[in-house]
Enzyme design. Structure first.
Site, mmCIF file in Angstrom:
data_model
loop_
_atom_site.group_PDB
_atom_site.id
_atom_site.type_symbol
_atom_site.label_atom_id
_atom_site.label_comp_id
_atom_site.label_asym_id
_atom_site.label_seq_id
_atom_site.Cartn_x
_atom_site.Cartn_y
_atom_site.Cartn_z
ATOM 1 N N ASP A 170 0.885 -1.156 0.000
ATOM 2 C CA ASP A 170 0.000 0.000 0.000
ATOM 3 C C ASP A 170 0.932 1.217 0.000
ATOM 4 O OD1 ASP A 170 -2.037 1.808 0.061
ATOM 5 O OD2 ASP A 170 -3.159 0.815 1.660
HETATM 6 C C1 BGC Z 1 -4.935 3.392 0.025
HETATM 7 C C2 BGC Z 1 -5.055 2.386 -1.104
HETATM 8 C C3 BGC Z 1 -4.788 3.067 -2.417
HETATM 9 C C4 BGC Z 1 -3.441 3.747 -2.379
HETATM 10 C C5 BGC Z 1 -3.102 4.466 -3.654
HETATM 11 C C6 BGC Z 1 -3.665 4.201 -0.042
HETATM 12 O O1 BGC Z 1 -3.691 5.245 0.874
HETATM 13 O O2 BGC Z 1 -5.023 2.721 1.254
HETATM 14 O O3 BGC Z 1 -6.321 1.812 -1.110
HETATM 15 O O4 BGC Z 1 -4.866 2.147 -3.465
HETATM 16 O O5 BGC Z 1 -3.436 4.704 -1.337
HETATM 17 O O6 BGC Z 1 -3.924 5.554 -3.837
#
Ligand code: BGC
Length: 663
Positions: A229
């Site tokens: 993530d």
């Molecule tokens: C989120 C993810 C997301 C990623 C990219 C993170 O903060 O938890 O779900 O895909 O950012 O935007």
């Protein structure tokens, strides 16, 4: 470059050609949304974007894309075919802006109704979750775009999400939290998975060998890549922890653990092997081949976005996902003779697409509930603000999903189950002025209603339902569409009724959050403790009625791996065409461990004309009767009687039968 050769062979060939330095460079991204190219070998950047209900504003650099209904609304359709079509449409949109990976679906189990991202997830039930996940992943990948199933694993709350350790037992992992990921791998060959921010049982997901290597790759046969993530890898213990733990790609760019220098040093000091690196990267290269990055661009699908087809799909999902929660005295649908409709409430004219966090979408347009109502009433009825003399008053209540002061928002959990005070007052005042007050909720998850539900005859759960939400809501209110959505999660009467809220230890926790409720999540908990929910899992009304009859269980005595068939007949006995979600639950009558009183093991959505009857059949097997035995470390179906419960919701069981399992 030879597309006639099998993918695995091409991956192995490419791995052999890459230098160690080139491999290092592939481990971390370039900028926010891409991987680094390797020009020497013609490897381009893999490009990613969120998200779960449309190509996100951030990932598309603010391009306009279709805002589909949020995942919780789509899950409420219980319609797998729609979910698959949604996946395909999402992939087409991603392709049209040059992306090869969509960071979707989000499949974390809704453990607490307060989770800020409930709207982005699907359900509290592992079976529904698995089916929906497989449908979406297959849809996305059918268009040569990689799905990225997230957030692996146990990112079930937003509070302290970057640090908290989910302390969860093996049985709950196997029965509740992991099945959707497992199904995505085994049944849909998901090309990528996102490792979550949090720790699971003390180890950060991004370096959690047990999750990323042992379970994902070795047990389930995952052949894709694991991406962190965003910024999640930076919390881990170190570079080798991530490589050995099974993380393929650190995002976003620059990275911390996977900076070339850090990788080089750890490698030279023998802290990880080239084999471990190759295992992680093979999945990344495989995805690159599968999305066609090495194919002639002219042979690839071009993608499309904001098409009339995508917009009408968004509307279809909304119409099927909106749930009619309460409808006394047939207050709904509104009759054609209605002349004055009062529209009130903070969510009447609020747009919801461009909010919620990383999943926000910038749509071409968004039909708010008020606009939808105006369109539907044009030339027939007037919309007024005053409820007093109106034929019906509609209060559009719920939460804000906006960037500022948002609720139902990534990074933050909700503080309580109730609507804001001023909305409760508004509902009560409106109901006093007009007995036909209908509450339409625009929000992402369960809401407590005890303070006001007794005063209004009808309540509709409309979720955040995409760019066509207003039209979908109006067609449900006027009966142009017969509601068929069913709750994919329980609505508790009060927070303390729900399983994660026994104490601070179970939510929100501190450094650790204890999943003391084990497998008793969602309706499993409400059933086990005999707690009356406000609205049960699987609940949703229709403007017609369905009769269930003639339950038959073929092979009523089963053993070993033999399957058995459960069939029944459903008839539409009301006056309108409609769809019913037939739900099948299994109960182990006597077990050596505590088991939930019922567990969903089958569902089927059937559309029926008035008086039409249809046979619905389910095939079940040993795994559907099993629990995860922590001591034996395997699925066990114990000998004895199992009850088969079939109904219209988890608390509206219409037919019951039994079968004997002989081990
Ligand atoms: C989120 C993810 C997301 C990623 C990219 C993170 O903060 O938890 O779900 O895909 O950012 O935007």
């Amino acid at each position: 470059m030879d597309s006639k050769i099998g993918v695995d062979e091409r991956v192995a060939d490419l791995l052999r050609r890459l230098t160690l330095e080139e491999k290092f460079s592939l481990c971390a991204g370039k900028g926010l949304w891409s991987t680094k190219p390797v020009k020497r070998l013609g490897i381009k950047s893999l490009r990613m974007t969120d998200g779960p209900h449309g190509v996100s504003a951030l990932g598309s650099f603010f391009k306009k894309c279709t805002y589909f209904p949020t995942s919780i609304c789509r899950a409420a359709t219980w319609n797998l075919e729609l979910s698959k079509r949604f996946g395909a449409a999402l992939a087409e949109e991603a392709r049209s802006i040059g992306c090869n990976v969509v960071l979707a679906p989000g499949v974390n189990i809704v453990r607490t109704p307060l989770c800020g991202r409930t709207f982005e997830y699907q359900t509290e039930d592992p079976y529904l979750n698995s089916k929906m996940t497989v449908a979406v992943v297959s849809g996305i990948q059918s268009k040569m775009v990689a799905a990225c199933v997230k957030h692996f694993a146990c990112n079930n709350q937003e509070t302290n999400r970057r640090k908290v350790s989910a302390e969860v037992g093996e049985r709950a992992l196997m029965e509740i939290y992991l099945p959707a990921f497992e199904a995505a791998v085994k049944e849909a060959d998901a090309w990528s998975v996102m490792a979550s921010y949090n720790k699971v049982n003390g180890t950060y997901s991004c370096e959690n060998r047990n999750l990323l290597v042992e379970r994902l790759r070795e047990e389930w046969g995952f052949r894709g890549f694991v991406v962190s993530d965003w910024y999640a890898a930076s919390s881990t213990s170190g570079t080798e922890g991530c490589v050995n733990g099974g993380l393929s790609l650190e995002m976003p760019g620059k990275g911390k653990r996977y900076k070339a220098k850090a990788l080089r040093r750890a490698f030279e000091e023998g802290r990880f092997s080239e084999d471990a690196l190759d295992r992680n990267l093979a999945g990344l290269l495989r995805a690159m081949f599968l999305v066609g990055m090495f194919d002639d661009e002219r042979d690839l699908p071009k993608g499309s976005r904001n098409t009339p087809e995508h917009r009408s799909l968004a509307r279809e999902i909304a119409e099927e996902g909106i749930v009619l929660l309460k409808n006394e005295g047939e207050s709904l649908p509104l009759k054609e003779g209605v002349k004055r409709v009062a529209a009130l409430g903070p969510n009447a004219d609020k747009k919801t697409g461009f909010g919620g966090g990383s999943s926000m979408v910038r749509p071409l347009y968004e039909i708010t509930p008020l606009r939808g109502l105006e369109e539907r009433c044009r030339g027939k009825a007037t919309i007024v603000r005053e409820p007093k003399d109106a034929d019906a008053a509609i209060v559009f209540a719920g939460f804000a999903h906006s960037l500022l002061k948002g609720t139902d928002y990534e990074g933050k959990d909700r503080r309580g189950l109730d609507l804001p005070e001023e909305q409760i007052d508004l509902i009560q005042e409106t109901a006093e002025a007009n007995p036909r007050t209908i509450v339409v909720l625009v929000n992402g998850g369960p809401i407590a209603m005890d303070a006001w539900i007794g005063k209004v005859p009808a309540v509709v759960e409309a979720w955040y339902a995409g760019l066509e939400a207003g039209r979908a809501i109006a067609s449900i209110l006027f009966g142009d569409v017969n509601p068929s959505g069913k709750l994919p999660l329980t609505f508790p009467k009060k927070l303390s009724d729900s399983p994660a809220h026994a104490s601070e230890r179970t939510f929100p926790g501190g450094e650790k959050v204890y999943y003391d409720e084990g497998v008793f999540v969602g309706y499993r908990h409400f059933d086990a403790w005999g707690i009356e929910p406000l609205f049960p899992f699987g609940h949703g009304l229709s403007y017609t009625q369905f009769l269930y009859e003639n339950l038959g269980i073929k092979g009523g005595k089963v053993s070993g791996e033999n399957t058995f068939e459960v069939s029944l007949e459903v008839t539409n006995v009301g006056g309108r065409p409609g769809s019913e979600v037939v739900q099948l639950y299994v109960q182990d009558v006597e077990a050596s461990v505590e088991r939930p009183p019922k567990e969903l093991k089958g569902f089927e959505k059937v559309r029926l004309e008035p008086r039409q009857k249809e046979k619905v059949a389910f095939t079940l097997g040993r795994r559907d009767l099993s629990f995860w035995d922590e001591r034996a470390n395997r699925w066990i179906a114990e000998e004895g009687t199992f009850r088969i419960l079939v109904g219209s919701s988890s608390r509206d069981i219409r037919l019951m039968g039994e079968l004997e399992y002989r081990g």
